[in-house]
Design a protein around this motif. Structure first.
Motif, PDB file in Angstrom:
ATOM      1  N   ASN A   1      68.776  15.453 -25.974  1.00  0.00           N
ATOM      2  CA  ASN A   1      69.705  14.392 -26.352  1.00  0.00           C
ATOM      3  C   ASN A   1      70.573  13.972 -25.166  1.00  0.00           C
ATOM      4  O   ASN A   1      71.480  14.693 -24.773  1.00  0.00           O
ATOM      5  CB  ASN A   1      70.597  14.867 -27.502  1.00  0.00           C
ATOM      6  CG  ASN A   1      69.772  15.203 -28.730  1.00  0.00           C
ATOM      7  OD1 ASN A   1      68.911  14.445 -29.130  1.00  0.00           O
ATOM      8  ND2 ASN A   1      70.014  16.362 -29.311  1.00  0.00           N
ATOM      9  N   MET A   2      70.251  12.803 -24.594  1.00  0.00           N
ATOM     10  CA  MET A   2      71.013  12.276 -23.459  1.00  0.00           C
ATOM     11  C   MET A   2      71.141  10.766 -23.606  1.00  0.00           C
ATOM     12  O   MET A   2      70.279  10.138 -24.214  1.00  0.00           O
ATOM     13  CB  MET A   2      70.287  12.578 -22.135  1.00  0.00           C
ATOM     14  CG  MET A   2      70.125  14.040 -21.805  1.00  0.00           C
ATOM     15  SD  MET A   2      69.266  14.291 -20.231  1.00  0.00           S
ATOM     16  CE  MET A   2      67.568  13.866 -20.644  1.00  0.00           C
ATOM     17  N   PRO A   3      72.196  10.186 -23.015  1.00  0.00           N
ATOM     18  CA  PRO A   3      72.315   8.712 -23.024  1.00  0.00           C
ATOM     19  C   PRO A   3      71.284   8.093 -22.087  1.00  0.00           C
ATOM     20  O   PRO A   3      70.682   8.790 -21.271  1.00  0.00           O
ATOM     21  CB  PRO A   3      73.738   8.481 -22.514  1.00  0.00           C
ATOM     22  CG  PRO A   3      74.063   9.694 -21.701  1.00  0.00           C
ATOM     23  CD  PRO A   3      73.321  10.839 -22.350  1.00  0.00           C
TER      24      PRO A   3
ATOM     25  N   THR B   1      67.811  22.665 -24.958  1.00  0.00           N
ATOM     26  CA  THR B   1      68.443  21.769 -25.920  1.00  0.00           C
ATOM     27  C   THR B   1      69.106  22.508 -27.070  1.00  0.00           C
ATOM     28  O   THR B   1      68.801  23.671 -27.318  1.00  0.00           O
ATOM     29  CB  THR B   1      67.368  20.798 -26.467  1.00  0.00           C
ATOM     30  OG1 THR B   1      67.941  19.962 -27.473  1.00  0.00           O
ATOM     31  CG2 THR B   1      66.188  21.562 -27.068  1.00  0.00           C
ATOM     32  N   THR B   2      69.990  21.808 -27.771  1.00  0.00           N
ATOM     33  CA  THR B   2      70.579  22.357 -29.001  1.00  0.00           C
ATOM     34  C   THR B   2      69.634  22.133 -30.176  1.00  0.00           C
ATOM     35  O   THR B   2      69.828  22.685 -31.247  1.00  0.00           O
ATOM     36  CB  THR B   2      71.919  21.663 -29.315  1.00  0.00           C
ATOM     37  OG1 THR B   2      71.697  20.251 -29.314  1.00  0.00           O
ATOM     38  CG2 THR B   2      72.983  22.020 -28.285  1.00  0.00           C
ATOM     39  N   GLU B   3      68.602  21.308 -29.976  1.00  0.00           N
ATOM     40  CA  GLU B   3      67.644  20.995 -31.054  1.00  0.00           C
ATOM     41  C   GLU B   3      66.748  22.200 -31.331  1.00  0.00           C
ATOM     42  O   GLU B   3      66.052  22.660 -30.431  1.00  0.00           O
ATOM     43  CB  GLU B   3      66.742  19.827 -30.641  1.00  0.00           C
ATOM     44  CG  GLU B   3      67.440  18.509 -30.509  1.00  0.00           C
ATOM     45  CD  GLU B   3      67.681  17.833 -31.837  1.00  0.00           C
ATOM     46  OE1 GLU B   3      67.128  18.281 -32.862  1.00  0.00           O
ATOM     47  OE2 GLU B   3      68.438  16.853 -31.848  1.00  0.00           O
ATOM     48  N   SER B   4      66.751  22.681 -32.567  1.00  0.00           N
ATOM     49  CA  SER B   4      65.860  23.804 -32.874  1.00  0.00           C
ATOM     50  C   SER B   4      64.873  23.445 -33.984  1.00  0.00           C
ATOM     51  O   SER B   4      64.133  24.284 -34.459  1.00  0.00           O
ATOM     52  CB  SER B   4      66.684  25.036 -33.267  1.00  0.00           C
ATOM     53  OG  SER B   4      67.519  24.716 -34.353  1.00  0.00           O
TER      54      SER B   4
ATOM     55  N   PRO C   1      72.951  27.911 -27.252  1.00  0.00           N
ATOM     56  CA  PRO C   1      73.299  28.535 -25.979  1.00  0.00           C
ATOM     57  C   PRO C   1      72.202  29.495 -25.521  1.00  0.00           C
ATOM     58  O   PRO C   1      71.505  30.067 -26.345  1.00  0.00           O
ATOM     59  CB  PRO C   1      74.586  29.294 -26.299  1.00  0.00           C
ATOM     60  CG  PRO C   1      74.515  29.571 -27.761  1.00  0.00           C
ATOM     61  CD  PRO C   1      73.725  28.430 -28.355  1.00  0.00           C
ATOM     62  N   PHE C   2      72.043  29.638 -24.224  1.00  0.00           N
ATOM     63  CA  PHE C   2      70.954  30.431 -23.659  1.00  0.00           C
ATOM     64  C   PHE C   2      71.536  31.425 -22.663  1.00  0.00           C
ATOM     65  O   PHE C   2      72.645  31.261 -22.180  1.00  0.00           O
ATOM     66  CB  PHE C   2      69.966  29.509 -22.937  1.00  0.00           C
ATOM     67  CG  PHE C   2      70.611  28.778 -21.785  1.00  0.00           C
ATOM     68  CD1 PHE C   2      70.542  29.283 -20.491  1.00  0.00           C
ATOM     69  CD2 PHE C   2      71.314  27.612 -22.007  1.00  0.00           C
ATOM     70  CE1 PHE C   2      71.167  28.623 -19.436  1.00  0.00           C
ATOM     71  CE2 PHE C   2      71.944  26.947 -20.942  1.00  0.00           C
ATOM     72  CZ  PHE C   2      71.870  27.464 -19.661  1.00  0.00           C
ATOM     73  N   LEU C   3      70.769  32.458 -22.374  1.00  0.00           N
ATOM     74  CA  LEU C   3      71.166  33.402 -21.330  1.00  0.00           C
ATOM     75  C   LEU C   3      70.540  32.936 -20.025  1.00  0.00           C
ATOM     76  O   LEU C   3      69.319  32.718 -19.978  1.00  0.00           O
ATOM     77  CB  LEU C   3      70.656  34.811 -21.655  1.00  0.00           C
ATOM     78  CG  LEU C   3      71.307  35.498 -22.845  1.00  0.00           C
ATOM     79  CD1 LEU C   3      70.562  36.778 -23.195  1.00  0.00           C
ATOM     80  CD2 LEU C   3      72.761  35.807 -22.516  1.00  0.00           C
TER      81      LEU C   3
END
Length: 122
Positions: free
Chosen positions: A55-57, A83-86, A106-108
């Motif tokens: 998700n980006m402009p 992404t935050t999309e799961s 969030p990711f490591l």
């Protein structure tokens, strides 16, 4: 010789965190603030892997991914969607467009670097 990874995300903080992790692992980093910006930076240089938000402009990650796959120099460049999309439907759309991996925020940073090391072009 270090490998080059492109990070495409409209969040400067995400680009910073990913950039620090990758630079710490010895990669050279190119940043794009959205798909359109990133495409202008793909000028034929070797890019071993691309990490892109969805998700980006201006140009979202899936549209960017499809555009990258049309460029002969980058047709085989692996792309990780970060992404935050799961949702499964989004993941399938990403895979159909050519994404090699899907990492949910969030990711490591270590996890992401591990995925980069596995998928990076030689």
């Amino acid at each position: 010789m270090s490998k080059t990874v492109m990070i495409v995300d409209d969040s400067a903080s995400v680009r910073r965190v990913v950039g620090i992790a990758l630079k710490g692992a010895g990669y050279t980093v190119i940043e794009g603030c959205d798909g359109r910006d990133a495409l202008t930076k793909l000028t034929g240089q070797k890019v071993h892997l691309i990490i892109s938000d969805v998700n980006m402009p201006n140009m979202d990650g899936i549209t960017f991914l499809k555009a990258v796959k049309q460029l002969p120099a980058y047709r085989f460049t692996p792309v990780i969607m970060l992404t935050t999309e799961s949702e499964e439907s989004k993941k399938r759309e990403g895979q159909a467009a050519g994404a090699k991996a899907w990492v949910v925020k969030p990711f490591l940073p270590e996890q992401l670097v591990g995925a980069v090391q596995r998928l990076c072009l030689p």
